[in-house]
Design a protein around this motif. Structure first.
Motif, PDB file in Angstrom:
ATOM      1  N   ALA A  71     -18.536  64.692  13.990  1.00 24.52           N
ATOM      2  CA  ALA A  71     -17.362  65.529  14.264  1.00 24.52           C
ATOM      3  C   ALA A  71     -17.073  65.505  15.748  1.00 24.52           C
ATOM      4  CB  ALA A  71     -17.612  66.964  13.798  1.00 24.52           C
ATOM      5  N   SER A 125     -18.006  64.579   4.289  1.00 25.75           N
ATOM      6  CA  SER A 125     -17.728  65.109   5.620  1.00 25.75           C
ATOM      7  C   SER A 125     -18.824  66.053   6.100  1.00 25.75           C
ATOM      8  CB  SER A 125     -16.385  65.825   5.645  1.00 25.75           C
ATOM      9  OG  SER A 125     -16.335  66.823   4.647  1.00 25.75           O
ATOM     10  N   HIS A 126     -19.517  66.704   5.189  1.00 26.06           N
ATOM     11  CA  HIS A 126     -20.686  67.504   5.576  1.00 26.06           C
ATOM     12  C   HIS A 126     -21.568  67.749   4.360  1.00 26.06           C
ATOM     13  CE1 HIS A 126     -18.393  71.216   4.325  1.00 26.06           C
ATOM     14  NE2 HIS A 126     -19.605  71.707   4.136  1.00 26.06           N
ATOM     15  N   ASN A 170     -15.168  77.614   8.039  1.00 27.70           N
ATOM     16  CA  ASN A 170     -15.074  76.249   7.543  1.00 27.70           C
ATOM     17  C   ASN A 170     -13.787  76.123   6.735  1.00 27.70           C
ATOM     18  OD1 ASN A 170     -16.809  74.318   5.005  1.00 27.70           O
ATOM     19  ND2 ASN A 170     -15.671  73.557   6.740  1.00 27.70           N
ATOM     20  N   TYR A 192     -23.472  67.837  14.203  1.00 29.11           N
ATOM     21  CA  TYR A 192     -23.590  69.293  14.334  1.00 29.11           C
ATOM     22  C   TYR A 192     -24.395  69.850  13.180  1.00 29.11           C
ATOM     23  CZ  TYR A 192     -20.113  69.089  17.999  1.00 29.11           C
ATOM     24  OH  TYR A 192     -19.463  68.815  19.172  1.00 29.11           O
ATOM     25  N   GLU A 226     -24.510  70.626   2.653  1.00 31.74           N
ATOM     26  CA  GLU A 226     -25.023  71.990   2.683  1.00 31.74           C
ATOM     27  C   GLU A 226     -26.344  72.020   1.921  1.00 31.74           C
ATOM     28  OE1 GLU A 226     -22.097  74.825   1.381  1.00 31.74           O
ATOM     29  OE2 GLU A 226     -20.592  74.058   2.786  1.00 31.74           O
ATOM     30  N   VAL A 257     -23.241  68.356   9.666  1.00 31.80           N
ATOM     31  CA  VAL A 257     -22.006  67.592   9.841  1.00 31.80           C
ATOM     32  C   VAL A 257     -22.388  66.298  10.557  1.00 31.80           C
ATOM     33  CG1 VAL A 257     -19.653  67.627  10.729  1.00 31.80           C
ATOM     34  CG2 VAL A 257     -20.766  69.790  10.084  1.00 31.80           C
ATOM     35  N   ASP A 312     -11.745  68.410   7.074  1.00 31.01           N
ATOM     36  CA  ASP A 312     -12.827  69.397   6.984  1.00 31.01           C
ATOM     37  C   ASP A 312     -13.070  69.882   8.409  1.00 31.01           C
ATOM     38  OD1 ASP A 312     -14.962  70.925   6.087  1.00 31.01           O
ATOM     39  OD2 ASP A 312     -16.281  69.220   5.724  1.00 31.01           O
ATOM     40  N   ASN A 315     -11.007  73.572   4.712  1.00 25.58           N
ATOM     41  CA  ASN A 315     -10.836  72.286   4.048  1.00 25.58           C
ATOM     42  C   ASN A 315      -9.441  72.278   3.465  1.00 25.58           C
ATOM     43  OD1 ASN A 315     -10.965  70.038   2.234  1.00 25.58           O
ATOM     44  ND2 ASN A 315     -13.194  70.173   2.355  1.00 25.58           N
ATOM     45  N   ASN A 373     -15.665  61.513   7.684  1.00 26.64           N
ATOM     46  CA  ASN A 373     -16.508  61.139   6.552  1.00 26.64           C
ATOM     47  C   ASN A 373     -17.554  60.104   6.955  1.00 26.64           C
ATOM     48  OD1 ASN A 373     -15.021  62.841   4.971  1.00 26.64           O
ATOM     49  ND2 ASN A 373     -13.996  61.238   3.811  1.00 26.64           N
ATOM     50  N   ALA A 388     -14.471  67.100  11.153  1.00 28.32           N
ATOM     51  CA  ALA A 388     -15.476  66.167  10.653  1.00 28.32           C
ATOM     52  C   ALA A 388     -14.840  64.853  10.220  1.00 28.32           C
ATOM     53  CB  ALA A 388     -16.224  66.793   9.472  1.00 28.32           C
TER      54      ALA A 388
END
Length: 189
Positions: free
Chosen positions: A147, A179-180, A55, A128, A182, A144, A81, A57, A173, A171
């Motif tokens: 994307a 953008s993702h 990943n 995703y 977690e 995500v 991202d 950024n 926004n 990705a």
């Protein structure tokens, strides 16, 4: 909460057994935790290479200096991202749709014949989800919301390694500017 170093917080990320990378059409209802079942629209993309998931950024910043050189303002600029991985189930129809675009992959004879129209690429946007197992059985889910595949690495056909599609997902926004997401679920002791 401890105010000291804690080796118990150091972890590695392994793929979740049974599937770690999923794709669904843009607009599919997103999971909002690390443990709930994924909606039926999510399709497993199978095994990935041992390089795992990266990943990136690339946020950058710019400084505003006052006369005399003092930095008086530090501004963070938007960045991209990205997620990079190599899909190695190259006979998986869902992998082919991810790499080349859903409209460029057709199947016939009950999935026994697959035709891929390779062209300039597809800007198809999808959702995703990446599923990981961390130290001590903790679960991590990366979601995500939107994307698309923005890079495809060289595809090698050699007898000493698996054929793979090295893809980069970029990705976009969501309506909240993220953008993702977690989600982490720690196992009880």
């Amino acid at each position: 909460m401890s105010n000291t170093n804690n080796a118990n917080n150091v972890t590695a990320g392994k793929p979740k057994i049974g599937g770690a990378v999923y794709r669904a059409p843009k607009g599919t209802t997103l999971p909002t935790d690390a443990t709930s079942a994924l909606a039926a629209e999510f399709k497993c993309l199978g095994y990935c290479s041992e390089d795992g998931l990266s990943n990136g950024n690339d946020r950058s910043n710019s400084n505003v200096s006052a006369w005399g050189g003092d930095v008086v303002l530090n501004m963070t600029n938007a960045g991209s991202d990205t997620f990079t991985l190599t899909l190695i189930e190259t006979l998986n129809e869902e992998v082919l749709k991810t790499v080349y675009g859903s409209d460029n992959v057709t199947t016939a004879l009950e999935g026994k014949d697959i035709t891929v129209a390779v062209n300039g690429g597809s800007d198809e946007e999808s959702v995703y989800v990446f599923e990981l197992i961390l130290k001590d059985g903790a679960l991590k889910r990366i979601v995500v919301p939107c994307a698309s595949v923005t890079a495809l690495g060289e595809i090698k056909y050699i007898d000493t390694d698996a054929v793979g599609y090295n893809i980069t997902l970029t990705a976009v926004n969501d309506s909240k500017g993220n953008s993702h997401y977690e989600y982490i679920h720690l196992k009880s002791e």
